[in-house]
Design a protein around this motif. Structure first.
Motif, short mmCIF file in Angstrom:
data_model
loop_
_atom_site.label_atom_id
_atom_site.label_comp_id
_atom_site.label_asym_id
_atom_site.label_seq_id
_atom_site.Cartn_x
_atom_site.Cartn_y
_atom_site.Cartn_z
N GLN A 35 0.83 -1.21 0.00
CA GLN A 35 0.00 0.00 0.00
C GLN A 35 0.86 1.25 0.00
N ARG A 36 2.02 1.19 0.63
CA ARG A 36 2.86 2.37 0.83
C ARG A 36 3.73 2.72 -0.38
N ILE A 37 4.18 1.72 -1.13
CA ILE A 37 5.09 1.98 -2.25
C ILE A 37 4.34 1.94 -3.58
N PRO A 38 4.90 2.58 -4.61
CA PRO A 38 4.25 2.58 -5.92
C PRO A 38 4.09 1.16 -6.48
N GLU A 39 3.09 0.99 -7.31
CA GLU A 39 2.75 -0.33 -7.85
C GLU A 39 3.93 -1.00 -8.56
N GLY A 40 4.65 -0.24 -9.37
CA GLY A 40 5.79 -0.81 -10.09
C GLY A 40 6.89 -1.30 -9.16
N ASN A 41 7.13 -0.55 -8.10
CA ASN A 41 8.13 -0.95 -7.12
C ASN A 41 7.68 -2.19 -6.36
N ALA A 42 6.39 -2.27 -6.06
CA ALA A 42 5.86 -3.46 -5.39
C ALA A 42 6.02 -4.68 -6.28
N ALA A 43 5.73 -4.52 -7.57
CA ALA A 43 5.87 -5.63 -8.52
C ALA A 43 7.33 -6.06 -8.65
N ASP A 44 8.25 -5.08 -8.69
CA ASP A 44 9.68 -5.41 -8.77
C ASP A 44 10.12 -6.19 -7.54
N LEU A 45 9.75 -5.71 -6.37
CA LEU A 45 10.13 -6.37 -5.13
C LEU A 45 9.54 -7.78 -5.06
#
Length: 151
Positions: A35-45
């Motif tokens: 919820q806290r980080i951008p969608e693309g960063n969440a997908a990368d992680l």
């Protein structure tokens, strides 16, 4: 690493007696982080994590990139996990430390870059910054590594 290995290792690190507690801690931490980080960063992680685990960062999240502080993060993790705030903060630190060992360094660095560089958010990386779970646990005296998990 598969789901069972991932949850088994975290169950050991968190000193939980059952897998259900472990999955709740993982879900609470990663869905709130998602919820806290951008969608693309969440997908990368999430890309390097087991399928069932990566879903927590991306699947149940209605809105990525929300702006909330460390205290709100801990409150949300606590509510989802059903744990008190001190325990939830510690569990999140252990989960994030283990995630750090499973993802490329660039993806983890990207996670850190997405969070404010202040003293509060640095608590999320307390175990990582202490040298990782094994070193942090070994540095404890007279009890559980949980004793270092302040909010």
């Amino acid at each position: 690493m598969n789901f069972d290995e991932f949850t088994g290792e975290l169950q050991h690190r968190l000193e939980f007696s059952d897998t259900g507690e472990t999955v709740r801690a993982i879900r609470a931490t990663l869905s709130t982080l998602g919820q806290r980080i951008p969608e693309g960063n969440a997908a990368d992680l999430a890309g390097s994590l087991p399928m069932e685990i990566k879903w927590y960062l991306t699947g149940p999240v209605d809105e990525h990139g929300q702006r909330f502080d460390w205290q709100e993060f801990v409150t949300r993790v606590s509510d989802i996990e059903g744990a008190d705030r001190t325990d939830a903060a510690y569990h999140a630190q252990v989960v994030v430390d283990f995630v750090e060992t499973q993802v490329p360094a660039s993806d983890f660095r990207q996670l850190r870059d997405q969070l404010p560089a202040d003293e509060s958010w640095e608590k999320l990386f307390g175990v990582v910054d202490a040298g990782g779970w094994g070193d942090a646990e070994g540095a404890q005296t007279g009890g559980s590594p949980q004793a270092s998990g302040d909010e």
